[in-house]
Design a protein around this motif. Structure first.
Motif, PDB file in Angstrom:
ATOM      1  N   ARG A  57       0.827  -1.196   0.000  1.00 22.04           N
ATOM      2  CA  ARG A  57       0.000   0.000   0.000  1.00 22.04           C
ATOM      3  C   ARG A  57       0.862   1.246   0.000  1.00 22.04           C
ATOM      4  O   ARG A  57       1.883   1.320   0.690  1.00 22.04           O
ATOM      5  CB  ARG A  57      -0.903   0.005   1.239  1.00 22.04           C
ATOM      6  CG  ARG A  57      -2.075   0.952   1.115  1.00 22.04           C
ATOM      7  CD  ARG A  57      -2.932   0.878   2.349  1.00 22.04           C
ATOM      8  NE  ARG A  57      -2.745   2.084   3.141  1.00 22.04           N
ATOM      9  CZ  ARG A  57      -3.309   2.306   4.314  1.00 22.04           C
ATOM     10  NH1 ARG A  57      -4.043   1.374   4.864  1.00 22.04           N
ATOM     11  NH2 ARG A  57      -3.110   3.425   4.952  1.00 22.04           N
ATOM     12  N   THR A  58       0.469   2.249  -0.752  1.00 19.41           N
ATOM     13  CA  THR A  58       1.198   3.512  -0.797  1.00 19.41           C
ATOM     14  C   THR A  58       0.620   4.468   0.232  1.00 19.41           C
ATOM     15  O   THR A  58      -0.235   4.108   1.041  1.00 19.41           O
ATOM     16  CB  THR A  58       1.110   4.133  -2.195  1.00 19.41           C
ATOM     17  OG1 THR A  58      -0.248   4.497  -2.451  1.00 19.41           O
ATOM     18  CG2 THR A  58       1.576   3.145  -3.269  1.00 19.41           C
ATOM     19  N   ARG A  59       1.071   5.732   0.158  1.00 22.63           N
ATOM     20  CA  ARG A  59       0.607   6.732   1.124  1.00 22.63           C
ATOM     21  C   ARG A  59      -0.876   7.054   0.966  1.00 22.63           C
ATOM     22  O   ARG A  59      -1.501   7.630   1.851  1.00 22.63           O
ATOM     23  CB  ARG A  59       1.403   8.022   0.946  1.00 22.63           C
ATOM     24  CG  ARG A  59       1.138   8.713  -0.400  1.00 22.63           C
ATOM     25  CD  ARG A  59       2.087   9.826  -0.670  1.00 22.63           C
ATOM     26  NE  ARG A  59       1.809  10.488  -1.943  1.00 22.63           N
ATOM     27  CZ  ARG A  59       2.655  11.295  -2.561  1.00 22.63           C
ATOM     28  NH1 ARG A  59       3.855  11.526  -2.021  1.00 22.63           N
ATOM     29  NH2 ARG A  59       2.338  11.870  -3.713  1.00 22.63           N
ATOM     30  N   THR A  60      -1.433   6.685  -0.180  1.00 22.78           N
ATOM     31  CA  THR A  60      -2.849   6.940  -0.435  1.00 22.78           C
ATOM     32  C   THR A  60      -3.618   5.640  -0.378  1.00 22.78           C
ATOM     33  O   THR A  60      -3.303   4.683  -1.103  1.00 22.78           O
ATOM     34  CB  THR A  60      -3.042   7.588  -1.827  1.00 22.78           C
ATOM     35  OG1 THR A  60      -2.300   8.811  -1.872  1.00 22.78           O
ATOM     36  CG2 THR A  60      -4.510   7.871  -2.085  1.00 22.78           C
ATOM     37  N   ARG A  61      -4.619   5.583   0.492  1.00 25.74           N
ATOM     38  CA  ARG A  61      -5.436   4.383   0.612  1.00 25.74           C
ATOM     39  C   ARG A  61      -6.117   4.103  -0.733  1.00 25.74           C
ATOM     40  O   ARG A  61      -6.712   4.994  -1.342  1.00 25.74           O
ATOM     41  CB  ARG A  61      -6.488   4.579   1.700  1.00 25.74           C
ATOM     42  CG  ARG A  61      -7.342   3.337   1.990  1.00 25.74           C
ATOM     43  CD  ARG A  61      -8.413   3.670   3.012  1.00 25.74           C
ATOM     44  NE  ARG A  61      -7.833   4.076   4.276  1.00 25.74           N
ATOM     45  CZ  ARG A  61      -7.471   3.235   5.236  1.00 25.74           C
ATOM     46  NH1 ARG A  61      -7.617   1.934   5.072  1.00 25.74           N
ATOM     47  NH2 ARG A  61      -6.972   3.697   6.379  1.00 25.74           N
ATOM     48  N   GLY A  62      -6.056   2.880  -1.168  1.00 23.38           N
ATOM     49  CA  GLY A  62      -6.675   2.502  -2.430  1.00 23.38           C
ATOM     50  C   GLY A  62      -5.694   2.395  -3.581  1.00 23.38           C
ATOM     51  O   GLY A  62      -6.070   1.970  -4.680  1.00 23.38           O
ATOM     52  N   ILE A  63      -4.420   2.790  -3.365  1.00 25.49           N
ATOM     53  CA  ILE A  63      -3.393   2.670  -4.404  1.00 25.49           C
ATOM     54  C   ILE A  63      -2.305   1.729  -3.896  1.00 25.49           C
ATOM     55  O   ILE A  63      -1.719   1.947  -2.822  1.00 25.49           O
ATOM     56  CB  ILE A  63      -2.780   4.030  -4.752  1.00 25.49           C
ATOM     57  CG1 ILE A  63      -3.865   4.974  -5.301  1.00 25.49           C
ATOM     58  CG2 ILE A  63      -1.663   3.866  -5.781  1.00 25.49           C
ATOM     59  CD1 ILE A  63      -3.351   6.374  -5.618  1.00 25.49           C
ATOM     60  N   GLN A  64      -2.047   0.668  -4.678  1.00 30.06           N
ATOM     61  CA  GLN A  64      -1.050  -0.325  -4.294  1.00 30.06           C
ATOM     62  C   GLN A  64       0.149  -0.254  -5.242  1.00 30.06           C
ATOM     63  O   GLN A  64      -0.010  -0.120  -6.464  1.00 30.06           O
ATOM     64  CB  GLN A  64      -1.651  -1.728  -4.337  1.00 30.06           C
ATOM     65  CG  GLN A  64      -2.789  -1.937  -3.354  1.00 30.06           C
ATOM     66  CD  GLN A  64      -3.431  -3.297  -3.502  1.00 30.06           C
ATOM     67  OE1 GLN A  64      -3.120  -4.039  -4.449  1.00 30.06           O
ATOM     68  NE2 GLN A  64      -4.298  -3.641  -2.568  1.00 30.06           N
ATOM     69  N   LEU A  65       1.352  -0.360  -4.680  1.00 27.46           N
ATOM     70  CA  LEU A  65       2.589  -0.408  -5.458  1.00 27.46           C
ATOM     71  C   LEU A  65       3.037  -1.864  -5.553  1.00 27.46           C
ATOM     72  O   LEU A  65       3.296  -2.525  -4.537  1.00 27.46           O
ATOM     73  CB  LEU A  65       3.684   0.438  -4.802  1.00 27.46           C
ATOM     74  CG  LEU A  65       5.046   0.438  -5.493  1.00 27.46           C
ATOM     75  CD1 LEU A  65       4.941   1.027  -6.903  1.00 27.46           C
ATOM     76  CD2 LEU A  65       6.060   1.218  -4.653  1.00 27.46           C
ATOM     77  N   ASN A  66       3.121  -2.357  -6.773  1.00 24.79           N
ATOM     78  CA  ASN A  66       3.474  -3.752  -6.986  1.00 24.79           C
ATOM     79  C   ASN A  66       5.001  -3.930  -7.023  1.00 24.79           C
ATOM     80  O   ASN A  66       5.751  -2.960  -7.126  1.00 24.79           O
ATOM     81  CB  ASN A  66       2.843  -4.255  -8.291  1.00 24.79           C
ATOM     82  CG  ASN A  66       1.334  -4.070  -8.280  1.00 24.79           C
ATOM     83  OD1 ASN A  66       0.680  -4.376  -7.300  1.00 24.79           O
ATOM     84  ND2 ASN A  66       0.799  -3.557  -9.378  1.00 24.79           N
TER      85      ASN A  66
END
Length: 371
Positions: A2-11
């Motif tokens: 998970r990134t700093r923004t909920r709902g955005i994932q870094l693969n």
């Protein structure tokens, strides 16, 4: 990850994926190797699309739809204020009935507010209508669902008018004024007014008083009336104690109606040997044209029905009744107030209620002193 923004994932490969549930809808999209800023912008766009769609869905529902649903709910739960709510809905419909639910806000109510104020009604009266509007829009946003989604995304802002500047001080009546008022009222209304100044009961509780609420107290050779929570303003049971005067009035009503204590029918003025033209029926309010005409004839135009309750409260104070017992007799909501009383408590309250008959008539003097 998970990134700093909920709902955005870094693969692991540096790509980003949107994965979030927003307003009940799943947002899922593999964006590839884009920057965090681009991913956040795409997430905002997708969320905005869902919100816009929700508004369009809400636009299908007009305020009249919500008002109708709310009245049905009030009827199903037997709300004691159903008739009052229906009245406010009726006068609101010409102004906002066909407006989309999400569009009903303070600004869209300006014409209604200005018209009501031009008619001479007080801010408090206008606010009762606005409260109905606000309840309907709040339920549309928080309670009512259509295919699992709320009718509207958020309840619009409904601002209340300022009531404090127009608040009127209580206007209890003196014994002399009471003697002038009662003969100028129809017999059934005079009995109800007399009952009120001897019990402090509210208008709706006098008009809606039921025989099924009567509870005998054999030791005192008297009854009390236990008003259920759903019929009392503070949503708790209230034990209505009748002093000697109120008890005599209640006794005279027996046998007229199987359900309600105070009832009315149009009596014949000729052909008196024939059956009455109408059956007894429940009285909606004491504040009728007859009451208003009677108070005007007595020179008491400013005396509201609720001032009769204030009259009882002041007479209890004049009689030296303690604050605690006044609260019990009037049904004020105070901490640790019992819902039912022991016989000894009822006896004490009965004595206190009877003490109003021996009070000195100080109301006129107090009004002069207090301006």
């Amino acid at each position: 990850m998970r990134t700093r923004t909920r709902g955005i994932q870094l693969n692991d490969d540096g790509s980003r994926t949107l994965n979030q549930v927003y307003k009940g809808q799943r947002i899922f999209e593999r964006l590839g190797k884009v920057s965090q800023a681009d991913a956040e912008a795409e997430l905002r766009r997708r969320r905005d699309d869902i919100a816009a769609q929700e508004l369009r869905n809400g636009a299908e529902r007009v305020w009249a739809d919500g008002a109708r649903k709310y009245l049905i709910e009030c009827q199903q739960r037997k709300a004691r204020s159903l008739d009052t709510i229906a009245y406010h809905v009726d006068i609101l419909l010409p102004y906002i009935g066909d407006k989309p639910m999400w569009e009903v806000c303070t600004e869209s109510l300006e014409e209604f507010i200005n018209d009501r104020l031009d008619e001479g009604v007080k801010n408090a009266t206008v606010n009762r209508s606005l409260e109905v509007v606000r309840t309907v829009t709040n339920r549309a946003a928080r309670v009512w669902r259509d295919r699992g989604k709320p009718w509207i995304g958020a309840a619009p802002l409904i601002e209340m008018l300022d009531e404090a500047a127009q608040a009127r001080a209580p206007r209890p009546i003196s014994w002399a004024e009471q003697a002038k008022l009662l003969p100028r009222l129809p017999d059934h209304l005079a009995e109800m007014v007399d009952f009120t100044v001897n019990t402090g009961a509210r208008d709706e509780n006098v008009c809606g008083l039921r025989w099924e609420w009567e509870r005998p107290v054999p030791e005192l050779k008297r009854s009390v009336f236990v008003i259920p929570p759903e019929y009392f303003k503070t949503n708790r049971s209230h034990v209505l104690v009748l002093n000697d005067r109120a008890w005599d009035i209640a006794q005279r009503q027996r046998g007229r109606h199987p359900d309600y204590v105070f009832v009315y029918r149009r009596e014949r003025v000729k052909n008196l040997d024939l059956a009455p033209a109408m059956q007894y029926h429940r009285i909606g309010t004491m504040n009728t044209n007859a009451y208003q005409a009677g108070r005007k004839a007595a020179g008491l135009e400013t005396v509201r029905v609720h001032d009769l309750r204030h009259t009882y409260g002041q007479r209890l104070r004049d009689a030296g009744v303690s604050k605690e017992d006044r609260a019990l007799l009037l049904g004020h909501a105070v901490e640790d107030m019992p819902e039912h009383y022991a016989t000894a408590t009822v006896a004490r309250l009965l004595d206190a209620a009877n003490s109003v008959a021996q009070t000195r008539d100080r109301t006129t003097l107090l009004r002069i002193v207090n301006g």
